[in-house]
Scaffold this active site. Structure first.
Site, short mmCIF file in Angstrom:
data_model
loop_
_atom_site.label_atom_id
_atom_site.label_comp_id
_atom_site.label_asym_id
_atom_site.label_seq_id
_atom_site.Cartn_x
_atom_site.Cartn_y
_atom_site.Cartn_z
N ASN A 209 37.05 56.54 60.24
CA ASN A 209 37.68 55.22 60.14
C ASN A 209 38.91 55.17 61.03
O ASN A 209 39.24 56.14 61.72
CB ASN A 209 38.02 54.91 58.67
CG ASN A 209 38.93 55.95 58.09
OD1 ASN A 209 40.05 56.12 58.53
ND2 ASN A 209 38.44 56.70 57.10
N ASP A 306 36.13 62.47 45.26
CA ASP A 306 37.31 61.59 45.26
C ASP A 306 38.54 62.47 44.98
O ASP A 306 38.74 62.96 43.87
CB ASP A 306 37.17 60.50 44.19
CG ASP A 306 38.24 59.44 44.36
OD1 ASP A 306 39.42 59.80 44.55
OD2 ASP A 306 37.90 58.24 44.32
N LYS A 343 41.04 55.35 38.99
CA LYS A 343 41.32 56.67 39.56
C LYS A 343 42.21 57.50 38.63
O LYS A 343 42.29 58.71 38.78
CB LYS A 343 42.00 56.52 40.91
CG LYS A 343 41.20 55.67 41.90
CD LYS A 343 40.75 56.47 43.06
CE LYS A 343 40.02 55.59 44.06
NZ LYS A 343 39.49 56.34 45.18
#
Ligand code: CTP
Length: 408
Positions: A209, A306, A343
């Site tokens: 990205n 994650d 999260k």
């Protein structure tokens, strides 16, 4: 301004010692009183007489001088200052500081002091990048020593790279910032992730990205400036490593997670990296080739770990404070509030990464800070300012020492 501030300047033996004379001039112009300790090697580069003339004070060099010890013992010398500045800080003096040696007046004063210390390293690029120096700098940072520089450029030895001492104006700015702020994160450990990750499709192609790492690197620097011992885990970026931090370079999300679990217990983790959510399920070991007439290959993806959620749910090893980022292109605040909950982190710094906002690769950022207490909108700021504000908030949260204690 530095009116009435007392600076003890330690001048060690390096070619950059000539810049220390300009540093004295600038400090005095701002109202500071400067007293110098000149090492034996430093005296090969500047004379005690010139330092004496510039400071209008005597210059201290000798550990065992009867006059020095009767008039101004080394303990007193180290205490009778608001700040100790080591400029130039040579590899040798940094190593002696890290080892706790007290084998000359400069190292003894540095060991004896209870005042903040700022070091401006100056050395050959290979000496600066040597693992021994990096370890010494990390040790000193962990003890709360602040660093300014070194800068990158052509050096006296004609090599290019980091190692040039910061310019006197930069050192003065660092001194002013340090005296204004104190070192509220001294003794605290911080972990910062930054940059993108790269997920290999084959040996020549990858998924990634646009993250530049500027925001994450600025946060690592800001935390270090407040005295934290920082480990920066960075994906592939085109910007320079912040000087004086432990930088761990990784490619993939799996590598980033492994590196984040390495440092052990940390007080604060800031996950600013733009981690790729997916990786190729089966990266090819050889370059994928076009076959004449065949349809393009389809890419099967697998989820990445994650990292933010893993650190947030790390049980007893969880950092005291976990800060995530939310990179959003729409419904910024609502998505960030939801992300914080999913999260399990304490705070989310939400930023708009739609192309119009110019966040990725840009110099400025407009963020919202989302916490259990609500949502705060911050003005558009340079990424360094966002980082400084966040570091300040982290210091407040982790228990900034009371101003009276910080000042003494
Ligand atoms: N993050 C992480 N590991 C991942 C993905 C994200 O640690 N595999 C962290 C980022 O560093 C950031 C936060 O999670 O602190 C949110 O990242 P973001 O890209 O905004 O969100 P995603 O988790 O990717 O969710 P979505 O794609 O749904 O927006």
């Amino acid at each position: 301004m530095l009116n009435g501030k007392r600076i003890l300047l330690i001048v060690a033996g390096g070619i950059a010692a000539f810049k220390s004379q300009e540093l004295i001039r600038l400090l005095r112009k701002r109202g500071a009183a400067v007293r110098c300790v000149l090492t034996e090697a430093g005296a090969e580069f500047v004379t005690p007489l010139s330092l004496q003339a510039l400071t209008e004070d005597r210059v201290y060099s000798d550990m065992f001088s009867l006059t020095d010890e009767s008039e101004m013992g080394h303990i007193q010398l180290s205490r009778d200052a608001d700040l100790l500045v080591v400029a130039p800080a040579t590899a040798n003096l940094l190593a002696r500081m890290a080892a706790g040696l007290a084998d000359d007046l400069a190292s003894t004063v540095l060991l004896a002091t209870d005042k903040p210390v700022l070091a401006a390293p100056a050395m050959n690029v290979r000496m600066w990048t040597h693992a021994a120096t990096a370890a010494n700098v990390a040790t000193l940072r962990g003890r709360g020593v602040a660093f300014v520089g070194p800068n990158e450029g052509v050096m006296a030895c004609n090599e290019f790279g980091p190692g040039r001492m910061s310019e006197p104006e930069e050192i003065v700015a660092a001194i002013e910032a340090l005296l204004a702020k104190g070192r509220p994160l001294a003794g605290k450990r911080a972990l910062v992730t930054s940059g993108p990750t790269r997920e290999a499709i084959d040996p020549v192609r990858y998924i990634s990205n646009h993250s530049s790492g500027k925001q994450g690197h600025a946060i690592a620097t800001a935390l270090a400036c407040l005295g934290a011992e920082v480990t920066l885990v960075s994906g592939p970026v085109a910007i320079a490593d912040p000087p004086g931090l432990k930088v761990v370079k990784v490619e993939s999300a799996d590598e980033m997670l492994a590196a984040c679990l390495q440092p052990g217990a940390v007080d604060v983790a800031v996950c600013a990296a733009a981690v790729a959510d997916w990786k190729a399920a089966r990266p090819a070991s050889a370059k994928l080739k076009k076959k004449p007439g065949a349809a393009p290959p389809s890419l099967e993806l697998a989820p990445n770990p994650d990292i933010l959620a893993t650190l947030s749910k790390a049980g007893p090893k969880r950092p005291k404070l976990v800060v995530g980022f939310a990179a959003e292109t729409e419904n910024l605040v609502a998505n960030a509030v939801d992300k914080r909950r999913r999260k399990g982190c304490d705070w989310i710094v939400a930023n708009d990464v739609s192309p119009a906002a110019g966040t990725f690769g840009g110099e400025r950022n407009t963020v919202h800070l989302v916490s259990a207490g609500g949502v705060e909108e911050w003005p558009t700021l340079a990424k360094e300012e966002v980082a400084a504000r966040l570091a300040d908030r982290i210091a407040d949260h982790l228990g900034r020492p009371r101003p009276a204690a910080a000042a003494e």
